[in-house]
Design a protein around this motif. Structure first.
Motif: not given
Length: 426
Positions: A112-131
């Motif tokens: 069966v599909k394995p269970e997922v133990e979620l960690g942080e997925y909001k407000e990860l502090g990832i910034e967009k590259e310079d466009a």
């Protein structure tokens, strides 16, 4: 029907299933109707022998296999629903029992599909590259356009230099003998392009027009012609002409010739807008991919080989489709790359594992955040597919249903909504 569920190691579940006796008797009767068609018994027309006579002559077991073929798929499907599990592989069916007037039993062991133990997925502090579009990028694009509209002209220079185009005659020898495909006349070779055998072009630098020279090289070990791979060879080369690229000037005349614009200013603005759009799309894609990757890395999931192999199957199928669109066969393509399908799968196993984990994490986030797909969203997607293929939406929907792909479409929409949710919350 009764179902007993036991969780095993390795993301496996054991289902012990008991099916009611009345359903068993009904399945045995269906089995009799199937079996009797092919049985001939003296005194009865073919296909008309009573069930009691068949059971007396061949034993009751004659109907058991066909009855189980009816009961087990139905029973397994109901057991999966009742046990609330999500299988990712075909089950192993064992310990089945069936007898007239009694409940039937069987055991199914399934991954069966394995269970997922979620960690942080909001407000990860990832910034967009310079466009921001830089002048160098615009200039590079213009230089490429210059190259595309350049002409090769004969140079008055006597000696061949890096970047020149050498017009040569050559004949290749291995062990003093010419080899097939090793000679040409009026061959145009850009010096420094690396398009010829390694070491060949460098030895031509400094040659003068009309000069002849012997060039020694060694074919690469991975050379496409097996009989030449790793072989030492020599070439007699005659430099007949030196040509150089003559680039047009970047002015309004060039803009008119090379584009739909009247001036260089208009052309530069159009190039800047095009690069900006491409960079914006690339930045957005990279941003989304980084969010998914980080959310996946923050989660704990036990990825099984079954899930990895499933992803590899899908990846290889996409590769085959892409290759076929270019008029090539996947096996030939892999051969050109120096590998077979097994080697390709091994090379891409880690990527497939990461992809499998990301999909499970996205599904788990959708569950936690109650992200669902409405019928209107499905209809909208079907309409877009229909418009893309110039087809009737109802016809497209019917095809998707017939091919069992409507649920896949729903999963795709839900996954996309989850990715949108993540980008909005990062």
């Amino acid at each position: 029907m009764e179902v007993n569920k036991e969780v095993l190691k390795g993301n496996k579940v054991k289902l012990e299933v008991e099916i009611e006796s009345d359903r068993v008797d009904e399945a045995l009767e269906q089995a009799y109707r199937q079996v009797v068609k092919d049985i001939e018994i003296p005194g009865f027309r073919k296909g008309k022998a009573p069930r009691k006579i068949i059971e007396q002559r061949f034993g009751e077991e004659v109907l058991h296999k066909d009855a189980l073929d009816i009961l087990i798929p139905q029973g397994y499907s109901e057991a999966v629903e009742e046990a609330d599990i999500d299988p990712v592989a075909q089950p192993d069916i064992e310990d089945f029992y069936i007898s007239k007037g009694e409940p039937a039993t069987f055991t199914a062991i399934v991954e069966v599909k394995p269970e997922v133990e979620l960690g942080e997925y909001k407000e990860l502090g990832i910034e967009k590259e310079d466009a921001e579009v830089k002048d160098e990028e615009i200039n590079e694009r213009l230089e490429k356009m210059q190259d595309e509209h350049s002409q090769l002209v004969t140079s008055e220079r006597e000696e061949l230099q890096e970047g020149d185009f050498a017009i040569i005659d050559f004949t290749g020898y291995v062990d003093g003998e010419e080899f097939p495909g090793g000679s040409a006349e009026e061959y145009s070779l850009e010096i420094g392009s690396g398009s010829f055998i390694p070491g060949f072009e460098e030895q031509l630098v400094g040659m003068k027009v009309g000069e002849e020279k012997s060039v020694d090289v060694t074919f690469p070990e991975d050379y496409q012609a097996d009989d030449l791979a790793g072989t030492e060879a020599s070439f007699d080369v005659l430099l007949k002409e030196i040509k150089v690229k003559e680039r047009p000037e970047l002015n309004d005349d060039f803009a008119i010739e090379a584009s739909d614009y009247e001036t260089m200013d208009e052309l530069r603005v159009s190039i800047e807008e095009e690069i900006a759009e491409q960079k914006k799309e690339s930045v957005e894609n990279n941003f989304r991919e980084e969010i998914i990757k980080t959310a996946s890395e923050n989660a704990e999931v036990n990825i099984t080989e079954t899930l990895v192999d499933e992803q590899l199957d899908q990846m290889f199928e996409r590769l085959k489709q892409s290759i076929s669109q270019q008029g090539m066969d996947a096996e030939d393509y892999l051969g050109y790359m120096g590998m077979d399908e097994e080697g390709w799968r091994e090379q891409n196993r880690e990527t497939a594992s990461e992809r499998a984990k990301e999909l499970l994490v996205l599904e788990a986030i959708a569950d936690v955040e109650d992200i669902e797909v409405t019928e209107e969203e499905i209809e909208e997607e079907v309409n877009e597919i229909a418009e893309m293929h110039d087809q009737d939406p109802e016809q497209i929907k019917a095809i998707l249903q017939m091919q069992g792909q409507l649920s896949d479409l729903k999963e795709d929409i839900r996954r996309q909504k989850t990715i949108d949710f993540l980008t909005e919350n990062n």
